[in-house]
Design a protein around this motif. Structure first.
Motif, mmCIF file in Angstrom:
data_model
loop_
_atom_site.group_PDB
_atom_site.id
_atom_site.type_symbol
_atom_site.label_atom_id
_atom_site.label_comp_id
_atom_site.label_asym_id
_atom_site.label_seq_id
_atom_site.Cartn_x
_atom_site.Cartn_y
_atom_site.Cartn_z
ATOM 1 N N ILE A 44 0.836 -1.203 0.000
ATOM 2 C CA ILE A 44 0.000 0.000 0.000
ATOM 3 C C ILE A 44 0.873 1.257 0.000
ATOM 4 N N ILE A 45 1.908 1.249 0.831
ATOM 5 C CA ILE A 45 2.820 2.403 0.882
ATOM 6 C C ILE A 45 3.556 2.558 -0.442
ATOM 7 N N GLY A 46 3.971 1.432 -1.023
ATOM 8 C CA GLY A 46 4.664 1.474 -2.312
ATOM 9 C C GLY A 46 3.797 2.059 -3.409
ATOM 10 N N SER A 47 2.518 1.700 -3.424
ATOM 11 C CA SER A 47 1.597 2.238 -4.427
ATOM 12 C C SER A 47 1.487 3.756 -4.315
ATOM 13 N N CYS A 269 -1.708 9.076 -10.968
ATOM 14 C CA CYS A 269 -2.148 9.509 -9.640
ATOM 15 C C CYS A 269 -3.351 8.702 -9.157
ATOM 16 N N LYS A 270 -4.269 8.370 -10.075
ATOM 17 C CA LYS A 270 -5.423 7.555 -9.712
ATOM 18 C C LYS A 270 -5.080 6.074 -9.696
ATOM 19 N N LEU A 271 -4.148 5.672 -10.559
ATOM 20 C CA LEU A 271 -3.752 4.267 -10.614
ATOM 21 C C LEU A 271 -3.231 3.778 -9.270
ATOM 22 N N SER A 272 -2.481 4.628 -8.585
ATOM 23 C CA SER A 272 -1.914 4.228 -7.298
ATOM 24 C C SER A 272 -3.021 3.908 -6.296
ATOM 25 N N ILE A 273 -4.091 4.711 -6.311
ATOM 26 C CA ILE A 273 -5.225 4.460 -5.416
ATOM 27 C C ILE A 273 -5.983 3.218 -5.856
ATOM 28 N N TYR A 274 -6.189 3.088 -7.154
ATOM 29 C CA TYR A 274 -6.883 1.911 -7.676
ATOM 30 C C TYR A 274 -6.168 0.629 -7.272
ATOM 31 N N MET A 275 -4.841 0.626 -7.367
ATOM 32 C CA MET A 275 -4.077 -0.582 -7.075
ATOM 33 C C MET A 275 -4.098 -0.924 -5.585
ATOM 34 N N ILE A 276 -4.228 0.085 -4.742
ATOM 35 C CA ILE A 276 -4.350 -0.185 -3.307
ATOM 36 C C ILE A 276 -5.626 -0.982 -3.033
ATOM 37 N N VAL A 277 -6.732 -0.529 -3.632
ATOM 38 C CA VAL A 277 -8.013 -1.189 -3.388
ATOM 39 C C VAL A 277 -8.112 -2.501 -4.160
ATOM 40 N N ILE A 278 -7.762 -2.462 -5.455
ATOM 41 C CA ILE A 278 -7.885 -3.653 -6.295
ATOM 42 C C ILE A 278 -6.806 -4.679 -5.974
ATOM 43 N N GLY A 279 -5.557 -4.207 -5.943
ATOM 44 C CA GLY A 279 -4.443 -5.136 -5.812
ATOM 45 C C GLY A 279 -4.208 -5.670 -4.418
ATOM 46 N N TRP A 280 -4.611 -4.908 -3.387
ATOM 47 C CA TRP A 280 -4.296 -5.336 -2.030
ATOM 48 C C TRP A 280 -5.542 -5.596 -1.184
ATOM 49 N N LEU A 281 -6.488 -4.662 -1.157
ATOM 50 C CA LEU A 281 -7.646 -4.826 -0.283
ATOM 51 C C LEU A 281 -8.625 -5.878 -0.810
ATOM 52 N N ALA A 282 -8.964 -5.804 -2.102
ATOM 53 C CA ALA A 282 -9.913 -6.771 -2.667
ATOM 54 C C ALA A 282 -9.332 -8.180 -2.669
ATOM 55 N N SER A 283 -8.074 -8.306 -3.066
ATOM 56 C CA SER A 283 -7.439 -9.625 -3.063
ATOM 57 C C SER A 283 -7.232 -10.126 -1.642
ATOM 58 N N GLY A 284 -6.955 -9.211 -0.722
ATOM 59 C CA GLY A 284 -6.813 -9.590 0.684
ATOM 60 C C GLY A 284 -8.124 -10.090 1.261
ATOM 61 N N ALA A 285 -9.234 -9.468 0.842
ATOM 62 C CA ALA A 285 -10.547 -9.935 1.293
ATOM 63 C C ALA A 285 -10.821 -11.339 0.776
ATOM 64 N N GLY A 286 -10.397 -11.613 -0.462
ATOM 65 C CA GLY A 286 -10.542 -12.949 -1.026
ATOM 66 C C GLY A 286 -9.727 -13.976 -0.263
ATOM 67 N N LEU A 287 -8.507 -13.595 0.134
ATOM 68 C CA LEU A 287 -7.666 -14.480 0.934
ATOM 69 C C LEU A 287 -8.319 -14.776 2.281
ATOM 70 N N PHE A 288 -8.926 -13.758 2.883
ATOM 71 C CA PHE A 288 -9.605 -13.940 4.170
ATOM 72 C C PHE A 288 -10.758 -14.932 4.032
ATOM 73 N N VAL A 289 -11.530 -14.813 2.949
ATOM 74 C CA VAL A 289 -12.640 -15.738 2.699
ATOM 75 C C VAL A 289 -12.127 -17.172 2.615
ATOM 76 N N ALA A 290 -11.008 -17.360 1.910
ATOM 77 C CA ALA A 290 -10.451 -18.701 1.755
ATOM 78 C C ALA A 290 -9.939 -19.256 3.080
ATOM 79 N N LEU A 291 -9.243 -18.435 3.832
ATOM 80 C CA LEU A 291 -8.659 -18.908 5.087
ATOM 81 C C LEU A 291 -9.728 -19.207 6.135
ATOM 82 N N GLU A 292 -10.809 -18.437 6.114
ATOM 83 C CA GLU A 292 -11.886 -18.639 7.082
ATOM 84 C C GLU A 292 -12.947 -19.607 6.575
ATOM 85 N N ASP A 293 -12.703 -20.191 5.392
ATOM 86 C CA ASP A 293 -13.623 -21.174 4.805
ATOM 87 C C ASP A 293 -15.034 -20.601 4.660
ATOM 88 N N LEU A 294 -15.118 -19.407 4.079
ATOM 89 C CA LEU A 294 -16.402 -18.725 3.896
ATOM 90 C C LEU A 294 -16.866 -18.754 2.443
#
Length: 325
Positions: A44-47, A269-294
Motif C-alpha cells: 500500500i505504501i509502495g503504491s 495519480c489515480k492508478l496508485s489508489i486503484y491498485m491499493i483497493v484492487i491489488g491489495w484490499l480486494a485480493s486480501g478480502a478474497g484471501l480472508f474468505v479462503a482462510l476462514e472457509d467462507l
C-alpha cells in the motif's frame, strides 16, 4: 526491440507477482495473515510512493526493480522488515507497470498476458520454498527490459476505450481471489496440481484472444463475466476439475484484459489508489474468505450483483424506448 522488451517487462513482472508475492510467500508462511501482514502494508505504501516520488517513471521503475532484486536474494527467508520492503517494491511497480501499458498495442498486451499466464501456470507446481532462482531470473529479465522500453505512449483507439466502473473491477478481483486462494488450498479439486496444466494454459490464451475480439456492450460484458464466475464456483462446488480448468482460466484472462483496458486510460495519480483497493484490499478480502472457509457465502454476492445488473439493463432499455418515442 522495444516491443519485445515491453512484452517481457509486463509478462515477467506479472509472473513474479503470481509466483512469488501472491503464492510463494503466502504458502511458505503457511497463509498466516499476521506473519505476512507487512507485505500488503508495504504494498500500500509502495503504491502511494509510485506517484508521490517526483522523478521520471523510468528511474522509479529501475530503482524499485533494484530493490526487488536485492530483496529477492533473501527469498523466502524474510523477517517482517524484509517482507515490508519487498511489499514496497512490488506495490510501487504495480501502478508503474500498468502505466506503461499506454505504450503497448493490443497485440503486445495480448502477448504479454499470454506469456504471463503460460509461464505462471507451468511453474505453479514448483515448490514455493525453492523459487528463489525463478524470482531472481524474472526480476533480472524485467530490469533488463526496462532499459529498452518505448518512449512514447500509443494513441488509444476509441473502440478500445470501453471501461468498467471501479466497484465492478473490485468485485471481479474479490471473486477471483476468493476462488483462487480456496482452490490453491483444496487438495481434492486443485486444478493446477491435478494434471490439467495444458487445459489451463490453452483456455488462458483463449480468454485473452476473445477478450480482444468480442465486442459486447458494457452491461452485457459485465453480466457475461459474472456468469462465467458463477459457473466457475458451481464447478468447484460440484467438484468438477476438468470443467473448472476450462471455465475458470478463461474468465481470469477475459476479465483481466477488460480491467487492463480500463486502467490503461487512467492517470498514474489515480492508478496508485486503484491498485491499493484492487491489488491489495480486494485480493486480501478474497484471501480472508479462503482462510476462514467462507466460500459458501460468495454465491449470495452473485445473486445480488446479477439482480443489480439486470435492473440496470432494464432501466437503460426503458430510457432508450422513451427517447425513440
Amino acid at each position: 526491440m522495444s516491443k519485445i522488451a515491453l512484452i517481457f517487462f509486463i509478462g515477467f513482472e506479472l509472473c513474479y507477482y503470481l509466483l512469488i508475492a501472491q503464492t510463494g510467500i503466502v504458502e511458505y508462511f503457511s497463509s498466516d495473515i499476521v506473519l505476512i501482514a507487512p507485505l500488503p502494508i508495504g504494498g500500500i505504501i509502495g503504491s502511494i510512493l509510485s506517484y508521490k516520488i517526483k522523478t521520471k517513471d523510468e528511474i522509479k521503475i529501475r530503482v524499485f526493480l533494484v530493490i526487488q532484486l536485492l530483496m529477492t536474494l533473501f527469498y523466502p527467508n524474510y523477517n517482517a522488515i524484509g517482507l515490508f520492503i519487498l511489499g514496497i517494491s512490488v506495490g510501487a511497480l504495480a501502478p508503474l507497470i500498468i502505466n506503461e501499458l499506454k505504450k503497448a498495442s493490443m497485440v503486445e498486451l495480448g502477448f504479454a498476458l499470454c506469456l504471463s499466464y503460460s509461464v505462471g501456470t507451468l511453474l505453479f507446481n514448483y515448490e514455493p520454498a525453492k523459487r528463489e532462482y525463478i524470482a531472481i531470473l524474472f526480476t533480472l529479465i524485467v530490469l533488463l527490459a526496462s532499459f529498452y522500453l518505448p518512449k512514447n505512449p500509443k494513441k488509444i483507439k476509441e473502440s478500445s476505450l470501453a471501461s468498467h466502473s471501479f466497484l465492478v473491477m473490485v468485485l471481479w478481483i474479490f471473486l477471483d481471489s476468493a476462488l483462487f486462494e480456496t482452490l490453491s488450498r483444496d487438495l481434492t479439486v486443485s486444478i493446477w496440481r491435478g494434471g490439467f496444466t495444458l487445459e489451463i494454459v490453452a483456455f488462458h490464451i483463449l480468454g485473452v484472444i476473445l477478450a480482444f475480439k468480442i465486442n459486447l456492450q458494457k452491461v452485457e460484458n459485465e453480466l457475461f463475466i459474472i456468469i462465467l464466475f458463477a459457473l466457475s464456483y458451481l464447478f468447484y462446488f460440484l467438484r468438477e476439475p476438468l470443467l473448472l480448468s476450462i471455465v475458470y482460466p478463461f474468465v481470469i484472462s477475459y476479465y483481466n484484459v477488460n480491467i487492463l483496458k480500463t486502467l490503461r486510460n487512467i492517470p498514474l495519480c489515480k492508478l496508485s489508489i486503484y491498485m491499493i483497493v484492487i491489488g491489495w484490499l480486494a485480493s486480501g478480502a478474497g484471501l480472508f474468505v479462503a482462510l476462514e472457509d467462507l466460500i459458501l457465502f460468495v454465491p449470495i454476492i452473485f445473486c445480488t450483483v446479477i439482480i443489480q445488473v439486470l435492473y440496470t439493463q432494464k432501466n437503460i432499455q426503458s430510457k432508450e424506448k422513451k427517447c425513440i418515442n
